[in-house]
Design a protein around this motif. Structure first.
Motif, PDB file in Angstrom:
ATOM      1  N   ARG A  31       7.981  -5.459  11.672  1.00  0.00           N
ATOM      2  CA  ARG A  31       6.637  -5.955  11.386  1.00  0.00           C
ATOM      3  C   ARG A  31       6.309  -7.080  12.355  1.00  0.00           C
ATOM      4  O   ARG A  31       7.200  -7.675  12.939  1.00  0.00           O
ATOM      5  N   ASP A  37      -0.305  -7.948  10.987  1.00  0.00           N
ATOM      6  CA  ASP A  37       0.400  -7.832   9.719  1.00  0.00           C
ATOM      7  C   ASP A  37       0.001  -6.541   9.009  1.00  0.00           C
ATOM      8  O   ASP A  37      -1.164  -6.186   8.946  1.00  0.00           O
ATOM      9  N   PRO A  40       3.118  -0.854  10.960  1.00  0.00           N
ATOM     10  CA  PRO A  40       4.527  -0.603  11.251  1.00  0.00           C
ATOM     11  C   PRO A  40       4.755  -0.398  12.749  1.00  0.00           C
ATOM     12  O   PRO A  40       3.943   0.225  13.433  1.00  0.00           O
ATOM     13  N   ARG A  74      13.425  -4.870   7.309  1.00  0.00           N
ATOM     14  CA  ARG A  74      12.351  -4.606   8.267  1.00  0.00           C
ATOM     15  C   ARG A  74      12.092  -5.921   8.982  1.00  0.00           C
ATOM     16  O   ARG A  74      11.337  -6.761   8.507  1.00  0.00           O
ATOM     17  N   LEU A  76      10.963  -9.146  11.053  1.00  0.00           N
ATOM     18  CA  LEU A  76       9.638  -9.716  11.273  1.00  0.00           C
ATOM     19  C   LEU A  76       9.622 -10.456  12.602  1.00  0.00           C
ATOM     20  O   LEU A  76      10.433 -11.344  12.852  1.00  0.00           O
TER      21      LEU A  76
END
Length: 83
Positions: A31, A37, A40, A74, A76
């Motif tokens: 992300r 934001d 994907p 995931r 960031l």
């Protein structure tokens, strides 16, 4: 990625979502904070450290680009990393 194709169609990518097993070369879904934001992104782990990872986004216009990201299922990436 799920549900974006035909019903029953599998995602064409195989991601590692387990940060405890991350290794260089793993494909991850990551992300980006800020204005991107919620979108994907797909990248490959270029470096794996105890508390962060470095992700190569595979952008052909910036083949040497690498982004620092958090080490979580995931990762960031802070939007300031993106040029």
């Amino acid at each position: 990625m799920q549900g974006m194709g035909e019903q029953g169609e599998a995602c064409p990518f195989e991601f590692n979502f387990d940060p405890t097993t991350f290794k260089v070369g793993d494909m991850v879904s990551y992300r980006v904070s800020g204005g991107l934001d919620g979108f994907p992104f797909v990248g490959t782990l270029a470096e794996v450290h105890d508390d962060y990872v470095m992700i190569a986004p595979g952008d052909p216009t910036q083949p040497d680009a690498v982004y620092r990201a958090t080490r979580e299922s995931r990762p960031l990436v802070d939007e300031t990393e993106i040029q």
